[in-house]
Design a protein around this motif. Sequence first.
Motif, PDB file in Angstrom:
ATOM      1  N   ASP A   1       0.844  -1.195   0.000  1.00 47.36           N
ATOM      2  CA  ASP A   1       0.000   0.000   0.000  1.00 47.36           C
ATOM      3  C   ASP A   1       0.882   1.248   0.000  1.00 47.36           C
ATOM      4  O   ASP A   1       1.827   1.350   0.779  1.00 47.36           O
ATOM      5  CB  ASP A   1      -0.896  -0.029   1.247  1.00 47.36           C
ATOM      6  CG  ASP A   1      -2.076   0.890   1.079  1.00 47.36           C
ATOM      7  OD1 ASP A   1      -1.919   1.923   0.399  1.00 47.36           O
ATOM      8  OD2 ASP A   1      -3.150   0.565   1.619  1.00 47.36           O
ATOM      9  N   ASP A   2       0.553   2.212  -0.876  1.00 46.32           N
ATOM     10  CA  ASP A   2       1.331   3.443  -0.937  1.00 46.32           C
ATOM     11  C   ASP A   2       1.363   4.166   0.413  1.00 46.32           C
ATOM     12  O   ASP A   2       2.337   4.836   0.744  1.00 46.32           O
ATOM     13  CB  ASP A   2       0.734   4.386  -1.994  1.00 46.32           C
ATOM     14  CG  ASP A   2       1.181   4.002  -3.391  1.00 46.32           C
ATOM     15  OD1 ASP A   2       2.232   3.331  -3.493  1.00 46.32           O
ATOM     16  OD2 ASP A   2       0.488   4.344  -4.367  1.00 46.32           O
ATOM     17  N   SER A   3       0.276   3.983   1.185  1.00 47.25           N
ATOM     18  CA  SER A   3       0.214   4.725   2.452  1.00 47.25           C
ATOM     19  C   SER A   3       1.310   4.281   3.413  1.00 47.25           C
ATOM     20  O   SER A   3       1.750   5.067   4.253  1.00 47.25           O
ATOM     21  CB  SER A   3      -1.158   4.544   3.099  1.00 47.25           C
ATOM     22  OG  SER A   3      -1.424   3.174   3.263  1.00 47.25           O
ATOM     23  N   LEU A   4       1.757   3.039   3.276  1.00 52.36           N
ATOM     24  CA  LEU A   4       2.853   2.575   4.138  1.00 52.36           C
ATOM     25  C   LEU A   4       4.118   3.369   3.855  1.00 52.36           C
ATOM     26  O   LEU A   4       4.856   3.758   4.763  1.00 52.36           O
ATOM     27  CB  LEU A   4       3.118   1.086   3.896  1.00 52.36           C
ATOM     28  CG  LEU A   4       2.074   0.113   4.419  1.00 52.36           C
ATOM     29  CD1 LEU A   4       2.440  -1.293   4.023  1.00 52.36           C
ATOM     30  CD2 LEU A   4       1.957   0.240   5.920  1.00 52.36           C
ATOM     31  N   ILE A   5       4.354   3.620   2.565  1.00 54.33           N
ATOM     32  CA  ILE A   5       5.544   4.370   2.191  1.00 54.33           C
ATOM     33  C   ILE A   5       5.402   5.820   2.659  1.00 54.33           C
ATOM     34  O   ILE A   5       6.343   6.402   3.218  1.00 54.33           O
ATOM     35  CB  ILE A   5       5.757   4.296   0.669  1.00 54.33           C
ATOM     36  CG1 ILE A   5       5.985   2.832   0.278  1.00 54.33           C
ATOM     37  CG2 ILE A   5       6.915   5.155   0.227  1.00 54.33           C
ATOM     38  CD1 ILE A   5       5.780   2.559  -1.180  1.00 54.33           C
ATOM     39  N   GLU A   6       4.189   6.370   2.479  1.00 57.50           N
ATOM     40  CA  GLU A   6       3.966   7.748   2.934  1.00 57.50           C
ATOM     41  C   GLU A   6       4.170   7.854   4.434  1.00 57.50           C
ATOM     42  O   GLU A   6       4.772   8.810   4.935  1.00 57.50           O
ATOM     43  CB  GLU A   6       2.548   8.191   2.560  1.00 57.50           C
ATOM     44  CG  GLU A   6       2.432   8.563   1.094  1.00 57.50           C
ATOM     45  CD  GLU A   6       1.008   8.453   0.569  1.00 57.50           C
ATOM     46  OE1 GLU A   6       0.064   8.459   1.397  1.00 57.50           O
ATOM     47  OE2 GLU A   6       0.845   8.344  -0.662  1.00 57.50           O
TER      48      GLU A   6
ATOM     49  N   ARG B   1       7.775   7.945   5.201  1.00 57.42           N
ATOM     50  CA  ARG B   1       8.298   9.276   4.865  1.00 57.42           C
ATOM     51  C   ARG B   1       7.933  10.284   5.954  1.00 57.42           C
ATOM     52  O   ARG B   1       8.770  11.091   6.375  1.00 57.42           O
ATOM     53  CB  ARG B   1       7.699   9.740   3.538  1.00 57.42           C
ATOM     54  CG  ARG B   1       8.219   8.961   2.359  1.00 57.42           C
ATOM     55  CD  ARG B   1       9.272   9.782   1.650  1.00 57.42           C
ATOM     56  NE  ARG B   1       9.675   9.131   0.421  1.00 57.42           N
ATOM     57  CZ  ARG B   1      10.938   9.000   0.072  1.00 57.42           C
ATOM     58  NH1 ARG B   1      11.892   9.453   0.847  1.00 57.42           N
ATOM     59  NH2 ARG B   1      11.254   8.410  -1.060  1.00 57.42           N
ATOM     60  N   ASP B   2       6.653  10.232   6.408  1.00 64.59           N
ATOM     61  CA  ASP B   2       6.212  11.166   7.443  1.00 64.59           C
ATOM     62  C   ASP B   2       7.041  11.020   8.698  1.00 64.59           C
ATOM     63  O   ASP B   2       7.294  11.988   9.410  1.00 64.59           O
ATOM     64  CB  ASP B   2       4.741  10.889   7.798  1.00 64.59           C
ATOM     65  CG  ASP B   2       3.824  11.421   6.718  1.00 64.59           C
ATOM     66  OD1 ASP B   2       4.335  12.199   5.882  1.00 64.59           O
ATOM     67  OD2 ASP B   2       2.628  11.049   6.695  1.00 64.59           O
ATOM     68  N   LEU B   3       7.495   9.789   8.940  1.00 64.82           N
ATOM     69  CA  LEU B   3       8.289   9.560  10.150  1.00 64.82           C
ATOM     70  C   LEU B   3       9.757   9.879   9.912  1.00 64.82           C
ATOM     71  O   LEU B   3      10.599   9.580  10.739  1.00 64.82           O
ATOM     72  CB  LEU B   3       8.128   8.112  10.607  1.00 64.82           C
ATOM     73  CG  LEU B   3       6.708   7.770  11.067  1.00 64.82           C
ATOM     74  CD1 LEU B   3       6.532   6.281  11.230  1.00 64.82           C
ATOM     75  CD2 LEU B   3       6.382   8.493  12.370  1.00 64.82           C
ATOM     76  N   GLY B   4      10.064  10.443   8.747  1.00 60.68           N
ATOM     77  CA  GLY B   4      11.405  10.950   8.507  1.00 60.68           C
ATOM     78  C   GLY B   4      12.352   9.966   7.879  1.00 60.68           C
ATOM     79  O   GLY B   4      13.566  10.161   7.935  1.00 60.68           O
ATOM     80  N   ALA B   5      11.832   8.900   7.271  1.00 60.65           N
ATOM     81  CA  ALA B   5      12.733   7.915   6.669  1.00 60.65           C
ATOM     82  C   ALA B   5      13.278   8.439   5.340  1.00 60.65           C
ATOM     83  O   ALA B   5      12.549   9.062   4.560  1.00 60.65           O
ATOM     84  CB  ALA B   5      11.995   6.605   6.441  1.00 60.65           C
TER      85      ALA B   5
ATOM     86  N   SER C   1      15.011   7.818   1.522  1.00 57.46           N
ATOM     87  CA  SER C   1      14.644   6.875   0.459  1.00 57.46           C
ATOM     88  C   SER C   1      15.268   5.513   0.721  1.00 57.46           C
ATOM     89  O   SER C   1      14.639   4.466   0.544  1.00 57.46           O
ATOM     90  CB  SER C   1      15.131   7.389  -0.897  1.00 57.46           C
ATOM     91  OG  SER C   1      14.352   8.489  -1.269  1.00 57.46           O
ATOM     92  N   ARG C   2      16.532   5.550   1.134  1.00 59.25           N
ATOM     93  CA  ARG C   2      17.225   4.289   1.370  1.00 59.25           C
ATOM     94  C   ARG C   2      16.550   3.509   2.487  1.00 59.25           C
ATOM     95  O   ARG C   2      16.362   2.307   2.419  1.00 59.25           O
ATOM     96  CB  ARG C   2      18.682   4.592   1.726  1.00 59.25           C
ATOM     97  CG  ARG C   2      19.543   3.355   1.805  1.00 59.25           C
ATOM     98  CD  ARG C   2      20.986   3.710   2.035  1.00 59.25           C
ATOM     99  NE  ARG C   2      21.563   4.498   0.946  1.00 59.25           N
ATOM    100  CZ  ARG C   2      22.757   5.078   1.005  1.00 59.25           C
ATOM    101  NH1 ARG C   2      23.474   4.988   2.101  1.00 59.25           N
ATOM    102  NH2 ARG C   2      23.233   5.763  -0.017  1.00 59.25           N
ATOM    103  N   LYS C   3      16.145   4.253   3.527  1.00 56.23           N
ATOM    104  CA  LYS C   3      15.502   3.622   4.678  1.00 56.23           C
ATOM    105  C   LYS C   3      14.147   3.035   4.261  1.00 56.23           C
ATOM    106  O   LYS C   3      13.762   1.951   4.735  1.00 56.23           O
ATOM    107  CB  LYS C   3      15.321   4.687   5.775  1.00 56.23           C
ATOM    108  CG  LYS C   3      14.914   4.130   7.110  1.00 56.23           C
ATOM    109  CD  LYS C   3      16.093   3.457   7.817  1.00 56.23           C
ATOM    110  CE  LYS C   3      15.623   2.826   9.129  1.00 56.23           C
ATOM    111  NZ  LYS C   3      16.513   1.738   9.549  1.00 56.23           N
ATOM    112  N   VAL C   4      13.439   3.739   3.386  1.00 62.43           N
ATOM    113  CA  VAL C   4      12.138   3.227   2.924  1.00 62.43           C
ATOM    114  C   VAL C   4      12.333   1.881   2.241  1.00 62.43           C
ATOM    115  O   VAL C   4      11.609   0.916   2.480  1.00 62.43           O
ATOM    116  CB  VAL C   4      11.468   4.234   1.957  1.00 62.43           C
ATOM    117  CG1 VAL C   4      10.254   3.598   1.283  1.00 62.43           C
ATOM    118  CG2 VAL C   4      11.061   5.486   2.695  1.00 62.43           C
ATOM    119  N   ILE C   5      13.366   1.819   1.400  1.00 64.25           N
ATOM    120  CA  ILE C   5      13.618   0.563   0.690  1.00 64.25           C
ATOM    121  C   ILE C   5      14.013  -0.541   1.659  1.00 64.25           C
ATOM    122  O   ILE C   5      13.461  -1.641   1.640  1.00 64.25           O
ATOM    123  CB  ILE C   5      14.703   0.772  -0.389  1.00 64.25           C
ATOM    124  CG1 ILE C   5      14.140   1.676  -1.483  1.00 64.25           C
ATOM    125  CG2 ILE C   5      15.149  -0.568  -0.972  1.00 64.25           C
ATOM    126  CD1 ILE C   5      15.141   2.034  -2.544  1.00 64.25           C
ATOM    127  N   SER C   6      14.966  -0.225   2.541  1.00 62.74           N
ATOM    128  CA  SER C   6      15.514  -1.300   3.366  1.00 62.74           C
ATOM    129  C   SER C   6      14.550  -1.721   4.472  1.00 62.74           C
ATOM    130  O   SER C   6      14.549  -2.881   4.869  1.00 62.74           O
ATOM    131  CB  SER C   6      16.860  -0.878   3.957  1.00 62.74           C
ATOM    132  OG  SER C   6      16.661   0.162   4.889  1.00 62.74           O
TER     133      SER C   6
END
Lengths: 270, 371
Positions: A164-169, A172-176, A178-183
């Motif tokens: 779900d895109d909202s998980l990625i959002e 991001r909101d929590l300050g991750a 791009s690399r952190k989002v992937i890993s």
Amino acid sequence: MKRQAFALPFILCLIASTVIPMMMVAYYGFTDRSGSFTMANILSVFQPVHLKALGLALGLSLISTVVCLLLAFPLALILRDSHLGRRGFIVFIFILPMWMNFMLRTMAWQVILERDGIVDSLLNFIHLPHAQIINTPAAIVLGMVYDFLPFMVLPIYNSLMKIDDSLIEAARDLGASSRKVISSVLLPLSVPGIASGITMVFIPSLTTFVISNILGGGKIYLIGNIIEQEFTTSANWNLGSGISLVMMLFILGSMAVLQRLDKSGEAELL
Amino acid sequence: MSGNMGKGLRGLVPRRILLTIFIFGALFLVLLFLGLFLDNGRGSEKEVRVYSYGDYVDPAVVEDFEKETGIKVILDTFDTNEEMYPVIKNHAGVYDVICPSDYMVERLRKEGLLQKIDYSKIPNVKYIGERYLKIADGSYDPGNQYSVPYQFGVAGIMYNTKKIPKGSITSWSDLWNPKYRGKMLMQDSLRDTLMVGLKLHGHSLNSAREADLKEAVDSLIDQKKLVYKFANDSARDLLIGGSADLGVVWNGEVLYSRDLNPDLDFVIPKEGTELFVDNWCIPENAFHKENAEKWINYLCRPEVAKKNFDYLTYTTPNEAARKMLPAEVRNDPAIFVPSSALEKSEVLRELGSEANDLYSRYWKMYKSSNK
């Protein structure tokens, strides 16, 4: 009761095309030429020649699986995020070469890599030294990666699309970054896809004999070549079946391990 | 969606009938499946079932035969003798005439799978050259009772005279010359490849002694690093295109290759080499024996043999057909090899399963070595 009835034709097909042949392989594997019981065919896998071919096959298929994974994951990420028209179209483009028989595609590589072939001539033209990879293990790895890459990309792409895109959002909101989002988000959530991708690349690479025949110039013998030889030229079906049974153990083993990771069954989507 | 449909169907057709339909449908499929494989009926009397190497008869010859005799030709093909053998052995297919090589004739004959040929029905056999019959008589078919030679060939070395001076290749040992590293092709076929090593050391290519085989394979393993590729049918194309400078090929490839690349030359190594004879044979369970005889007789006809030669360019054992060829082909020592060059050469013999396993073991050792 009714649902089971619908399954009947398929069960019959399954019996005719899978169960009976498997039983015949097992019969040949556990008997010698005269038809009496023996374990020699199974144990023959410990002969140095067979161990060597098995080791080489394991090595090359592991390398190609890793290379496929390294190529496929970023590619699947790109496919997920691409907004170039309909996503389905890009996936379609990716599957398109699979409509052609993989033998033909492998033979095309033979022509490309041959001495005085396309690659050779290009290197020659810009005055670079010849890079002869045809008839070496490197050419076989190339062939495996090329032939089986789609089987890695598609399950990973499928599992990425389910996130779900909202998980990625949220990440991001929590300050991750791009690399952190992937890993921390994308990678863990696509593990089922990765697992089935590995299964679908590793198993056919492990048992292939066509790729090593065409791109190895007959100089490199994988376990698949040994089995093929026992059936076609040596006419020793018993030994060929015995080694095939051992290979089945390898395949079942790797599937059992990967099945645990792939609980959602991405493999079934293909 | 599917639930709704199910309900609809259930309403219309009673469950039991539906079940019956499915069972019969499935049974029908299975029977169809079996029928495809078990279709060994006699079929029509006006047909001949031929089982031969792929692309081994000029299609025009098949057409002419059908037109002339009214017999329909059913042509099935195989790639190797080993592929054909279990089909004949297990009666998986019933054929009227098959085309095995020398050693396979011997195996089939010894296992009682062939019937004697009635030469009164095949008068054209008189056109087959004496020396070919002698080869068969002296090895795989004593008395020439079971086989009629169809194609003949010898293995040798083809090389590019632009890269390697003409005349400098004379022996198998030239394949061990490090000068040709990465420019050399070997056959990729168990007996045909190991033959090179055996002949190099002066052994018979039918030797079943492990010491001979070990010596041969040890030398071949030393030589493997020089080999560019193991190739059978593609060898000629690699030589024509210049990807390789020399290679072990059959003499049947010479005409075709020289046509495209006149720099190619062919020699028979002085140590002697491997000969092959492919033959027409009639399996003991043939349905249409008379048609099979007509087929063999037709192919032995000089004009037909010549037509086949033009198509295949493998040596025809048909002497009358040879006389019809232009002088430069007829007298070409690479194609119609003089008998003197064949003195030390042999055809493959059937070795028995124990020796076959020995060969197979050494072959695997050779192919998986990487020194």
